[in-house]
Design a protein around this motif. Sequence first.
Motif, PDB file in Angstrom:
ATOM      1  N   THR A  92      63.812 -50.630  96.043  1.00  0.00           N
ATOM      2  CA  THR A  92      64.156 -49.862  97.242  1.00  0.00           C
ATOM      3  C   THR A  92      63.993 -48.369  97.025  1.00  0.00           C
ATOM      4  O   THR A  92      63.467 -47.647  97.886  1.00  0.00           O
ATOM      5  N   ILE A  93      64.443 -47.873  95.873  1.00  0.00           N
ATOM      6  CA  ILE A  93      64.440 -46.431  95.641  1.00  0.00           C
ATOM      7  C   ILE A  93      63.102 -45.916  95.117  1.00  0.00           C
ATOM      8  O   ILE A  93      62.774 -44.728  95.279  1.00  0.00           O
ATOM      9  N   LEU A  94      62.289 -46.804  94.508  1.00  0.00           N
ATOM     10  CA  LEU A  94      61.039 -46.355  93.885  1.00  0.00           C
ATOM     11  C   LEU A  94      60.087 -45.657  94.852  1.00  0.00           C
ATOM     12  O   LEU A  94      59.512 -44.607  94.502  1.00  0.00           O
ATOM     13  N   ILE A 138      68.171 -46.906  86.650  1.00  0.00           N
ATOM     14  CA  ILE A 138      68.122 -48.272  87.170  1.00  0.00           C
ATOM     15  C   ILE A 138      67.000 -49.061  86.491  1.00  0.00           C
ATOM     16  O   ILE A 138      67.185 -50.217  86.093  1.00  0.00           O
ATOM     17  N   GLY A 139      65.830 -48.431  86.346  1.00  0.00           N
ATOM     18  CA  GLY A 139      64.697 -49.109  85.712  1.00  0.00           C
ATOM     19  C   GLY A 139      65.013 -49.531  84.287  1.00  0.00           C
ATOM     20  O   GLY A 139      64.733 -50.670  83.884  1.00  0.00           O
ATOM     21  N   LEU A 179      72.820 -60.285  98.133  1.00  0.00           N
ATOM     22  CA  LEU A 179      72.084 -59.504  97.131  1.00  0.00           C
ATOM     23  C   LEU A 179      71.444 -58.267  97.763  1.00  0.00           C
ATOM     24  O   LEU A 179      71.443 -57.189  97.164  1.00  0.00           O
ATOM     25  N   ILE A 180      70.896 -58.428  98.954  1.00  0.00           N
ATOM     26  CA  ILE A 180      70.298 -57.277  99.652  1.00  0.00           C
ATOM     27  C   ILE A 180      71.375 -56.258  99.985  1.00  0.00           C
ATOM     28  O   ILE A 180      71.174 -55.045  99.876  1.00  0.00           O
ATOM     29  N   SER A 234      74.010 -49.922  96.079  1.00  0.00           N
ATOM     30  CA  SER A 234      73.297 -49.292  94.970  1.00  0.00           C
ATOM     31  C   SER A 234      72.477 -48.065  95.384  1.00  0.00           C
ATOM     32  O   SER A 234      72.285 -47.164  94.582  1.00  0.00           O
ATOM     33  N   VAL A 235      71.971 -48.026  96.607  1.00  0.00           N
ATOM     34  CA  VAL A 235      71.113 -46.914  97.034  1.00  0.00           C
ATOM     35  C   VAL A 235      71.763 -46.116  98.169  1.00  0.00           C
ATOM     36  O   VAL A 235      71.972 -44.912  98.055  1.00  0.00           O
ATOM     37  N   VAL A 236      72.096 -46.791  99.275  1.00  0.00           N
ATOM     38  CA  VAL A 236      72.666 -46.103 100.436  1.00  0.00           C
ATOM     39  C   VAL A 236      73.960 -45.386 100.061  1.00  0.00           C
ATOM     40  O   VAL A 236      74.166 -44.212 100.400  1.00  0.00           O
ATOM     41  N   SER A 237      74.853 -46.085  99.347  1.00  0.00           N
ATOM     42  CA  SER A 237      76.137 -45.485  98.970  1.00  0.00           C
ATOM     43  C   SER A 237      75.940 -44.275  98.069  1.00  0.00           C
ATOM     44  O   SER A 237      76.621 -43.256  98.215  1.00  0.00           O
ATOM     45  N   PHE A 238      75.013 -44.393  97.127  1.00  0.00           N
ATOM     46  CA  PHE A 238      74.776 -43.278  96.203  1.00  0.00           C
ATOM     47  C   PHE A 238      74.284 -42.047  96.952  1.00  0.00           C
ATOM     48  O   PHE A 238      74.765 -40.933  96.722  1.00  0.00           O
TER      49      PHE A 238
END
Length: 306
Positions: free
Chosen positions: A51-53, A194-195, A225-226, A233-237
């Motif tokens: 998602t973030i990549l 994350i990677g 999981l989504i 993992s992404v939106v909250s950060f």
Amino acid sequence: MPIFSHTVTGYLFALLATVVWSGNFVVARGLAGALSPVELSFWRWSIAFLTILPFAGRSLLRSLPLVRGTWGKVILMALLGITCFNTFIYQAGHTTDATNMSLLATASPIVMAAIAHLFLRERLSRFQFFGLCGALCGVIILVSRGRLGTLLGLRFAQGDLWMLLSVFLFAIYSLMLRCRPKAFPQKAFLALLIGIGVLGLIPPLLWQAADTGLSPLDGSILSALIYIGVGASVVSFLAWSLAIERIGMVRAGIIYNSIPLFASLEATLFLGESITLPQMIGGVLIIGGICYASFGDLYAARRLLK
């Protein structure tokens, strides 16, 4: 008016991050019998990385030379904060409820202060000290379920101990974030961590695949999981970063302390959990201790500026 709007959106971003993060504990409990902790953590962070990549890939490649000479610290941060921390939370979900996990998680700021004092020689203020004492009392009540016999016999629920271990790992990880090169963009640095964290999860995942096999994924599991992969993992950060920019760490941290409230409500709605008296007392002590430390330091700082 623009300043007021800036502040309001800051609180809304902090609230968004907190509500979504609280759901992670509910998912950890709800999927405890469907996926192993390693599987849950691997799929979560793989989705987060994909998602973030697209948003951080170019910046990440340009910034990689900045990590030269500090790769050991970066890898350790990723293993603590991504590989181990969340896996231990999901392990905790097997033997303790979502409310307990979220309450214990709020002890992280106090644990950070204690570790900074012990190992970095950072001085604790009196507000932090008394806040630490109150929060520790709350943790003891939680893990002992409010029973003196349990406390004396040291027969705590395994999930509480896993959660406490994850709190300590997160505190160490958070303190190590100071090692991030200032010129390395936050979003790209998160993608890097994350990677590396996902790579750290591959060996135990392969071990499980060879030993007992992997669990099948159905529609409901994929949806969960989504949610934690994209949301927690992404939106909250990103929402949390925007909140800190607008209202600062102290105010945002106070909003963060409402995680147990939202986790308890979500666990009651979706998992049918009930809130016990020891949880209420322990939660009040933990949240009260952290708020006392936060507000006390803020008040002391304002007095010095006068």
